[in-house]
Design an enzyme around this catalytic site. Structure first.
Site, mmCIF file in Angstrom:
data_model
loop_
_atom_site.group_PDB
_atom_site.id
_atom_site.type_symbol
_atom_site.label_atom_id
_atom_site.label_comp_id
_atom_site.label_asym_id
_atom_site.label_seq_id
_atom_site.Cartn_x
_atom_site.Cartn_y
_atom_site.Cartn_z
ATOM 1 N N PRO A 1 34.460 -57.529 -55.239
ATOM 2 C CA PRO A 1 35.409 -56.532 -55.746
ATOM 3 C C PRO A 1 34.832 -55.803 -56.952
ATOM 4 O O PRO A 1 34.161 -56.404 -57.803
ATOM 5 C CB PRO A 1 36.627 -57.375 -56.124
ATOM 6 N N CYS A 2 35.128 -54.504 -57.032
ATOM 7 C CA CYS A 2 34.388 -53.658 -57.975
ATOM 8 C C CYS A 2 35.249 -53.065 -59.085
ATOM 9 O O CYS A 2 34.822 -52.147 -59.769
ATOM 10 C CB CYS A 2 33.733 -52.513 -57.198
ATOM 11 N N GLN A 3 36.472 -53.582 -59.299
ATOM 12 C CA GLN A 3 37.373 -52.934 -60.245
ATOM 13 C C GLN A 3 36.778 -52.783 -61.637
ATOM 14 O O GLN A 3 36.978 -51.760 -62.302
ATOM 15 C CB GLN A 3 38.698 -53.717 -60.343
ATOM 16 N N TYR B 134 33.798 -52.248 -62.582
ATOM 17 C CA TYR B 134 32.753 -51.223 -62.680
ATOM 18 C C TYR B 134 33.192 -49.864 -62.138
ATOM 19 O O TYR B 134 32.427 -48.913 -62.146
ATOM 20 C CB TYR B 134 31.508 -51.689 -61.923
ATOM 21 N N ASN C 30 28.187 -52.206 -53.944
ATOM 22 C CA ASN C 30 29.157 -52.116 -55.029
ATOM 23 C C ASN C 30 29.257 -50.655 -55.467
ATOM 24 O O ASN C 30 28.549 -49.790 -54.950
ATOM 25 C CB ASN C 30 28.761 -53.022 -56.196
#
Length: 367
Positions: free
Chosen positions: A105-107, A109, A145
């Site tokens: 999960p990339c929240q 960044y 990502n």
């Protein structure tokens, strides 16, 4: 007789023989698998995805029904022991043909405005994935990502890259790619990495032309015209969110094929106070997509026209769940079963597009 399953894997079958999956020698484990976009694409390439790992229990049915033979492991990676796959699924260590995938999960960044406190939990997930690389020493590692994982000053990517090199992954290719040049009809910029300790590797080849909306959705591609709020009870799930009367009026005044909120900015009955005297800001909000361009990035909120340029190019509605899934290159017979539009959109928007995953898989197989 050959049967094509939902994610495109060929099954060889006849009345005398048992059903047998046709795979090559490569196997994979898909960490942070969600609804199975990466798994589906790798299987299309002919890779045997042994398991997908995710803590979202709502993804389990969607993942397993579409990817038969791939086991959904419902677990928080922080609490998962490295030995799990060795003990439960007989995964071998030091296997040159094993692929570990970590699209965390990339929240933390992401440039999307989310709560920093809520997203902080995603910051170090790449290092949790690293534990499994260290333990199994696979032949290949795949990571995807958001671009912010490179630019964010608190990013763990430098530490992860140093680890790969220290542990013998001397063949590494990484870049920021725009997936619209890789068979995915959306302007989806992502960091993509492929690493190997076995041999040289490369990223998929960039095409000269972008994939565009008109080649994927529209009545000519099998999408019937529908109204806002339409509920599709079939597995196609051509369902779209409802709209308030004022938002229907706003869309009616938004020009077809690429119009935006500036088309009604001078109408005091439609203009929003937060947008007054801000014509250069948030122009995509309430905007329509263009037929001859890629869609914008399909996010987890793509069903909402107030969250970006997610209105249909011609019809007065947001795009449907199936249209969003198609723009993420899920097969049309990929089934999404959740309890709400928002939950389905989350599985779709968080996925790695299947077509890009397929191309990554083919790079490994063909090199």
């Amino acid at each position: 007789m050959n049967i094509l399953c939902r994610c495109g894997t060929t099954i060889e079958s006849n009345k005398k023989k048992s059903v047998k999956m046709k795979y090559n020698k490569y196997t994979a484990i898909d960490f942070f698998c969600g609804g199975g976009g990466m798994t589906c694409g790798l299987r299309q390439a002919g890779i045997d995805v042994i398991a997908g790992v995710d803590f979202d229990k709502e993804a389990k049915y969607t993942y397993e029904i579409n990817n038969p033979g791939s086991i959904f492991v419902e677990a928080n990676i922080r609490e998962l022991e490295e030995e799990y796959f060795e003990k439960r699924l007989s995964v071998q260590r030091n296997d040159d043909n094993l692929i570990l995938v970590g699209c965390s999960p990339c929240q933390f960044y992401s440039i999307i405005n989310t709560s920093r406190e809520k997203s902080k939990a995603s910051k170090d997930l790449l290092l949790e994935f690293q534990r499994f690389i260290k333990y199994y020493n696979p032949g290949y590692v795949l990571v995807e990502n958001v671009p912010g994982i490179i630019t964010n000053k608190y990013s763990v990517l430098p530490e992860f890259l140093s680890f790969l090199k220290d542990y013998g992954y001397i063949y590494i290719k990484k870049d920021i790619i725009d997936m619209s040049y890789y068979g995915v009809p959306q302007s989806r910029r992502r960091f993509s990495l492929i690493a190997s300790r076995v041999r040289t590797v490369s990223l998929p080849v960039k095409e000269k032309k972008q994939a565009i909306l008109a080649d994927y959705i529209g009545v000519w591609n099998g999408f019937a015209k529908i109204s806002a709020g339409y509920k599709d009870s079939t597995d196609l799930n051509h369902t779209t969110a409802g709209l308030s009367d004022i938002n229907l009026r706003r869309l009616a005044k938004t020009k077809k094929d690429g119009g935006n909120r500036l088309d009604w900015k001078d109408d005091p009955t439609l203009q929003l106070n937060c947008f007054k005297d801000k014509d250069e800001s948030f122009k995509d909000t309430f905007g329509r997509m263009w037929w001859n361009r890629p869609a914008p990035t399909i996010t987890t909120k793509f069903y909402s026209i107030s969250n970006g340029r997610f209105a249909h190019p011609e019809e007065d509605r947001g795009i449907s769940l199936r249209e969003g899934a198609t723009l993420q290159t899920f097969p049309k017979n990929y089934i999404f079963k959740t309890n709400s539009i928002a939950a389905t959109a989350k599985l779709i928007g968080n996925a790695v597009p299947c077509e890009y995953a397929r191309r990554l898989g083919e790079i490994i197989i063909k090199n």
